[in-house]
Design a protein around this motif. Structure first.
Motif, short mmCIF file in Angstrom:
data_model
loop_
_atom_site.label_atom_id
_atom_site.label_comp_id
_atom_site.label_asym_id
_atom_site.label_seq_id
_atom_site.Cartn_x
_atom_site.Cartn_y
_atom_site.Cartn_z
N LEU A 54 65.64 58.72 38.08
CA LEU A 54 65.15 58.11 37.43
C LEU A 54 63.02 57.89 37.76
CD1 LEU A 54 64.44 56.21 34.40
CD2 LEU A 54 65.00 54.39 35.78
N TYR A 55 62.16 58.73 37.58
CA TYR A 55 60.70 58.35 37.39
C TYR A 55 60.08 57.37 36.96
CZ TYR A 55 62.23 63.00 39.77
OH TYR A 55 63.06 64.08 40.45
N ALA A 56 59.45 56.88 37.18
CA ALA A 56 58.10 55.62 37.14
C ALA A 56 56.97 56.87 36.98
CB ALA A 56 58.25 54.84 37.95
N VAL A 57 55.97 57.00 36.01
CA VAL A 57 55.17 57.45 36.10
C VAL A 57 53.93 56.56 35.94
CG1 VAL A 57 53.42 58.68 35.45
CG2 VAL A 57 56.15 59.61 35.14
N LEU A 58 52.88 56.65 37.26
CA LEU A 58 52.36 55.58 37.66
C LEU A 58 50.78 55.49 36.32
CD1 LEU A 58 52.03 54.74 41.57
CD2 LEU A 58 53.77 53.80 39.55
N THR A 59 50.35 54.53 36.17
CA THR A 59 49.13 54.63 34.95
C THR A 59 48.11 52.77 36.01
OG1 THR A 59 50.03 52.84 33.62
CG2 THR A 59 49.55 55.19 32.93
N ILE A 60 47.08 53.34 35.39
CA ILE A 60 46.20 52.39 36.02
C ILE A 60 46.04 51.59 34.60
CG2 ILE A 60 44.50 51.56 37.24
CD1 ILE A 60 46.03 52.56 38.93
N ALA A 61 46.63 50.13 34.60
CA ALA A 61 45.67 49.42 33.43
C ALA A 61 44.90 48.41 34.32
CB ALA A 61 46.93 48.39 33.05
N LEU A 62 43.43 48.42 33.06
CA LEU A 62 42.06 47.93 34.17
C LEU A 62 41.52 46.66 33.20
CD1 LEU A 62 39.76 50.82 33.75
CD2 LEU A 62 40.61 49.49 35.91
N PRO A 63 41.75 45.08 33.58
CA PRO A 63 41.30 43.95 33.26
C PRO A 63 40.48 43.80 32.01
CG PRO A 63 41.88 43.96 35.52
CD PRO A 63 42.00 44.92 35.28
N ALA A 64 40.43 43.49 31.04
CA ALA A 64 39.09 43.13 29.87
C ALA A 64 37.92 42.36 31.39
CB ALA A 64 39.82 42.79 28.76
N ALA A 65 36.47 42.72 30.60
CA ALA A 65 36.19 41.64 31.12
C ALA A 65 35.42 41.22 30.08
CB ALA A 65 34.71 43.03 31.62
N ASP A 66 36.36 40.57 30.24
CA ASP A 66 35.67 39.38 28.64
C ASP A 66 35.62 38.09 29.04
OD1 ASP A 66 38.66 38.56 29.76
OD2 ASP A 66 39.48 38.85 27.65
N THR A 67 35.12 37.71 30.33
CA THR A 67 34.63 36.47 30.22
C THR A 67 33.77 36.79 31.15
OG1 THR A 67 36.30 35.86 32.13
CG2 THR A 67 37.29 35.11 30.07
N ASP A 68 33.06 35.65 31.97
CA ASP A 68 32.09 35.63 32.54
C ASP A 68 32.31 35.46 33.54
OD1 ASP A 68 30.10 35.02 31.05
OD2 ASP A 68 29.76 33.07 30.91
N ALA A 69 33.79 34.83 34.50
CA ALA A 69 34.38 35.58 36.02
C ALA A 69 35.15 36.70 36.30
CB ALA A 69 35.43 34.05 36.11
N ALA A 70 35.01 37.26 34.69
CA ALA A 70 36.22 38.33 34.99
C ALA A 70 33.97 39.28 35.17
CB ALA A 70 36.97 39.06 33.87
N LYS A 71 33.03 39.48 34.17
CA LYS A 71 32.04 40.26 34.33
C LYS A 71 31.76 39.88 36.08
CE LYS A 71 31.05 39.97 29.94
NZ LYS A 71 29.98 39.41 28.32
N GLN A 72 31.99 38.83 36.83
CA GLN A 72 31.50 38.34 38.02
C GLN A 72 32.22 38.95 38.85
OE1 GLN A 72 28.33 37.44 38.69
NE2 GLN A 72 28.88 37.36 41.08
N ALA A 73 33.45 39.28 38.61
CA ALA A 73 34.23 39.62 39.71
C ALA A 73 34.01 40.89 39.48
CB ALA A 73 35.68 39.59 39.26
N TYR A 74 33.69 41.91 38.30
CA TYR A 74 33.33 43.84 38.27
C TYR A 74 32.59 43.86 38.92
CZ TYR A 74 37.41 45.03 35.19
OH TYR A 74 38.85 45.39 34.81
N ALA A 75 31.50 42.80 38.88
CA ALA A 75 30.07 43.01 39.85
C ALA A 75 30.33 42.90 41.09
CB ALA A 75 29.20 42.52 39.00
N GLU A 76 31.36 42.14 41.60
CA GLU A 76 31.37 42.29 42.77
C GLU A 76 31.57 43.44 43.43
OE1 GLU A 76 33.47 38.16 43.99
OE2 GLU A 76 31.28 37.37 43.37
N LEU A 77 32.74 43.97 42.62
CA LEU A 77 33.48 44.98 42.88
C LEU A 77 32.67 46.05 43.03
CD1 LEU A 77 36.37 46.31 43.07
CD2 LEU A 77 36.31 46.76 40.90
#
Length: 315
Positions: A277-300
């Protein structure tokens, strides 16, 4: 793959009778037979005509072809829908006019093994029945555990007036643990009836897996996509992952990239040896849909100012 309009090849409407199909074939076969014809590309046209007749003069193949022809069927990008032939029962009683000829990819995709298999005329008073063939769809889970299922088959039959009708029957099938896609199950005595006191033929069922929302099989190996958060892929983590027999805890190594395959040895389809059995990895990005999320992306972004994901793609 190009869709073949066999009716157009013979110059017929889809409502043509079997006699009209036969007459059209004979006329065109005489016109394009490579031994006598002076028409341009006579040999190629003769093969097209022979293939069209092979598909349409046999009531079983014609019923299957008409069934697929009810859907979208144009252009060069035609492909039969997954499992389209599931449940069609072919007797294999007709070897086909085009026996020995190269058939098109379209013909092989539709009929494959059902294209031949003639037994020839029966001269004896007693003779065994013909073997029948059908594709059947099963759930992937049934291949992991084994199961007994009742499956409905449809057999095209011709009545006394030459009309084709679909005759249904139900068969009980024991699905063995570890069965693979493409494998054939033999049901002894479930094929065509014998002549006189001859035994019935056998029924061969070709296994096809139903499309699964999570898993896909390749031989005995099974694959599934496992979404990760960016920090799980970068830093490593232990995550819950699905398997066909239940959830497991899977360790993600630090620095994992999308597309990486993590193997769970022996957890594929059962067998000797079992598949993986093989797990094929994918990357899921959180949505930048709140001020806090946008701030987290800016810091990144500030933390990775030297990172350019397009450098490797451009080199």
């Amino acid at each position: 793959m190009e869709f073949k309009d066999y009716y157009a090849t013979l110059g017929l409407e889809r409502s043509a009778t079997q006699d009209e199909i036969k007459r059209a074939y004979r006329k065109l076969a005489r016109k394009y037979h490579p031994d006598v014809s002076k028409e341009p590309q006579a040999e190629a046209r003769f093969k097209e005509v022979a293939e069209a007749y092979e598909a349409l003069h046999d009531p079983e193949k014609r019923a299957a072809y008409d069934d697929i022809g009810r859907g979208p069927a144009g252009g060069q990008d035609f492909a039969p829908p997954p499992g389209w032939a599931s449940g069609f029962e072919f007797s294999g009683k007709d070897g086909g006019i085009g026996a020995g000829m190269d058939r098109s990819d379209f013909f092989e995709a539709l009929f494959g093994r059902q294209a031949g298999g003639a037994r020839g005329p029966r001269a004896a008073t007693h003779a065994p029945g013909g073997d029948h063939h059908a594709k059947v769809q099963i759930a992937l889970e049934d291949a992991f555990t084994g199961a007994t299922r009742t499956i409905t088959l449809r057999l095209p039959v011709t009545d006394a007036q030459g009309r084709v009708a679909m005759q249904e029957r139900k068969v009980e099938v024991a699905i063995p643990k570890g069965v693979r896609a493409g494998q054939h199950l033999r049901l002894a005595g479930q094929g065509g009836p014998g002549l006189g006191e001859g035994p019935a033929g056998d029924l061969y069922l070709e296994i096809v897996f139903k499309p699964h929302a999570t898993f896909r099989a390749d031989g005995r190996d099974v694959y599934f996509d496992l979404p990760l958060a960016p920090w799980e892929a970068a830093l490593g983590a232990t995550v819950s992952a699905p398997t066909p027999t239940g959830k497991v805890e899977l360790t993600i190594p630090p620095g994992s990239a999308a597309g990486r395959k993590l193997r769970l040895k022996g957890r594929g389809l059962p067998g000797d040896p079992p598949g993986d059995l093989y797990a094929v990895l994918t990357i899921a990005l959180p949505a930048a849909d709140t001020d806090a999320a946008k701030q987290a992306y800016a810091e990144l972004a500030r933390g990775f100012q030297q990172f350019n994901p397009r450098v490797e793609a451009a080199s």
